[in-house]
Each structure stands twice: as C-alpha cells, then as structure tokens.
Design an enzyme around this catalytic site. Structure first.
Site, PDB file in Angstrom:
ATOM      1  N   THR A  94       0.816  -1.223   0.000  1.00 47.32           N
ATOM      2  CA  THR A  94       0.000   0.000   0.000  1.00 47.32           C
ATOM      3  C   THR A  94       0.847   1.270   0.000  1.00 47.32           C
ATOM      4  O   THR A  94       0.367   2.324  -0.412  1.00 47.32           O
ATOM      5  CB  THR A  94      -0.960   0.036   1.206  1.00 47.32           C
ATOM      6  OG1 THR A  94      -0.201  -0.001   2.414  1.00 47.32           O
ATOM      7  CG2 THR A  94      -1.937  -1.138   1.178  1.00 47.32           C
ATOM      8  N   HIS A  99       9.755  -1.315   2.066  1.00 53.74           N
ATOM      9  CA  HIS A  99       9.825  -1.404   3.533  1.00 53.74           C
ATOM     10  C   HIS A  99       9.725  -2.850   3.960  1.00 53.74           C
ATOM     11  O   HIS A  99       9.183  -3.695   3.232  1.00 53.74           O
ATOM     12  CB  HIS A  99       8.714  -0.572   4.182  1.00 53.74           C
ATOM     13  CG  HIS A  99       7.350  -0.862   3.652  1.00 53.74           C
ATOM     14  ND1 HIS A  99       6.894  -0.339   2.459  1.00 53.74           N
ATOM     15  CD2 HIS A  99       6.354  -1.643   4.118  1.00 53.74           C
ATOM     16  CE1 HIS A  99       5.670  -0.779   2.228  1.00 53.74           C
ATOM     17  NE2 HIS A  99       5.314  -1.593   3.224  1.00 53.74           N
TER      18      HIS A  99
HETATM   19  P1  5GP Z   1       2.297  -2.281   3.059  1.00 55.88           P
HETATM   20  O1  5GP Z   1       0.810  -2.536   3.147  1.00 55.88           O
HETATM   21  O2  5GP Z   1       2.629  -1.322   1.951  1.00 55.88           O
HETATM   22  O3  5GP Z   1       3.149  -3.519   3.055  1.00 55.88           O
HETATM   23  O4  5GP Z   1       2.686  -1.603   4.441  1.00 55.88           O
HETATM   24  C1  5GP Z   1       2.509  -0.240   4.709  1.00 55.88           C
HETATM   25  C2  5GP Z   1       2.474  -0.114   6.196  1.00 55.88           C
HETATM   26  O5  5GP Z   1       2.696   1.225   6.535  1.00 55.88           O
HETATM   27  C3  5GP Z   1       1.126  -0.530   6.815  1.00 55.88           C
HETATM   28  O6  5GP Z   1       1.345  -1.572   7.770  1.00 55.88           O
HETATM   29  C4  5GP Z   1       0.611   0.750   7.442  1.00 55.88           C
HETATM   30  O7  5GP Z   1      -0.063   0.539   8.651  1.00 55.88           O
HETATM   31  C5  5GP Z   1       1.889   1.559   7.630  1.00 55.88           C
HETATM   32  N1  5GP Z   1       1.685   3.001   7.578  1.00 55.88           N
HETATM   33  C6  5GP Z   1       1.024   3.694   6.592  1.00 55.88           C
HETATM   34  N2  5GP Z   1       1.042   5.020   6.862  1.00 55.88           N
HETATM   35  C7  5GP Z   1       1.738   5.155   8.033  1.00 55.88           C
HETATM   36  C8  5GP Z   1       2.091   6.303   8.821  1.00 55.88           C
HETATM   37  O8  5GP Z   1       1.784   7.454   8.514  1.00 55.88           O
HETATM   38  N3  5GP Z   1       2.807   6.057   9.945  1.00 55.88           N
HETATM   39  C9  5GP Z   1       3.176   4.793  10.327  1.00 55.88           C
HETATM   40  N4  5GP Z   1       3.869   4.677  11.465  1.00 55.88           N
HETATM   41  N5  5GP Z   1       2.863   3.695   9.608  1.00 55.88           N
HETATM   42  C10 5GP Z   1       2.157   3.874   8.471  1.00 55.88           C
END
Ligand code: 5GP
Ligand code: ZN
Length: 112
Positions: A94, A99
């Site tokens: 997302t 990361h």
């Molecule tokens: P993905 O879904 O891309 O693997 O992981 C993105 C992660 O970033 C998600 O677990 C989401 O909760 C985290 N995340 C998104 N926006 C923010 C933010 O503004 N601050 C923090 N600390 N985490 C975020």
C-alpha cells in the site's frame, strides 16, 4: 519524493514513533500494528519496491538486514520474529517506498 508518506516520515513532516535511525535507514512503529510488536524498516532512499532493486541501490537493503537483529532485540523480540515485504498490488503493498515489516511479540501463525 513528493506524496510519499515514508519520505515524509524520513524528512520529519509526518511524525513517527522511531526505534532506530542512521544515515541510511529508519525504523519506526507501524501505525496499525498487526502483531504485538510491529516495526517498519525503510531505506533513506525512495526505492518503490523489490521490483526496483538493482546493483546500485541494493546496499540500502543489505544495511537494513545488517541492523534488523539489533533492532529486534531493542524492541524486546528476544524469542524470534518475522520480516515481511509486500510487493505490488497482489502482494498487498500500500505504500510504494520499499519497507520491511518486523513483527513479533507472540508465536506467529502461517501469515501473521
Ligand atoms: P504495506 O501494506 O505497503 O506492506 O505496508 C505499509 C504499512 O505502513 C502498513 O502496515 C501501514 O499501517 C503503515 N503506515 C502507513 N502510513 C503510516 C504512517 O503514517 N505512519 C506509520 N507509522 N505507519 C504507516
Ligand atoms: Zn518515499
């Protein structure tokens, strides 16, 4: 990179609960944890995903893994942990700044 939430966390324009920082990476607590301990580790370079890794930028990723064990211990993950990276739409990504989710604090199931 404009409009990248993780670049904004790196530059401080979005606050985060940091657990580790150096010149090449940042680690902070996930805003919506999916495990009792859920830290996100990111490079201080806007690399979109695993798809964008190459010989020039791979050192950022090696550096993150070289620090991951130390970071895990610092947040109390003495009994093990899982590191996950999501890539692309089907992978559930997302935020398009690569990361690594560092998760633990309980015995994790097959997914989380
Ligand atoms: P993905 O879904 O891309 O693997 O992981 C993105 C992660 O970033 C998600 O677990 C989401 O909760 C985290 N995340 C998104 N926006 C923010 C933010 O503004 N601050 C923090 N600390 N985490 C975020
Ligand atoms: Zn970014």
């Amino acid at each position: 990179m404009d409009n990248c939430v993780f670049c904004k966390i790196i530059d401080g324009s979005i606050p985060s609960n940091k657990v580790y920082e150096d010149d090449k990476m940042l680690a902070f607590h996930d805003i919506a944890p999916e495990a009792p301990v859920h830290v996100v580790m990111i490079p201080k370079a806007h690399i979109t995903s695993v798809d964008a890794l190459n010989a020039e930028n791979i050192d950022y990723i090696a550096h993150i893994f070289s620090k991951a064990g130390e970071i895990a211990k610092s947040v109390g993950l003495e009994n093990g942990y899982r590191i996950v990276t999501n890539c692309g739409a089907d992978g559930g990504q997302t935020v398009f700044h690569i990361h690594f989710h560092l998760m633990g604090g309980k015995k994790l199931g097959k997914m989380v």
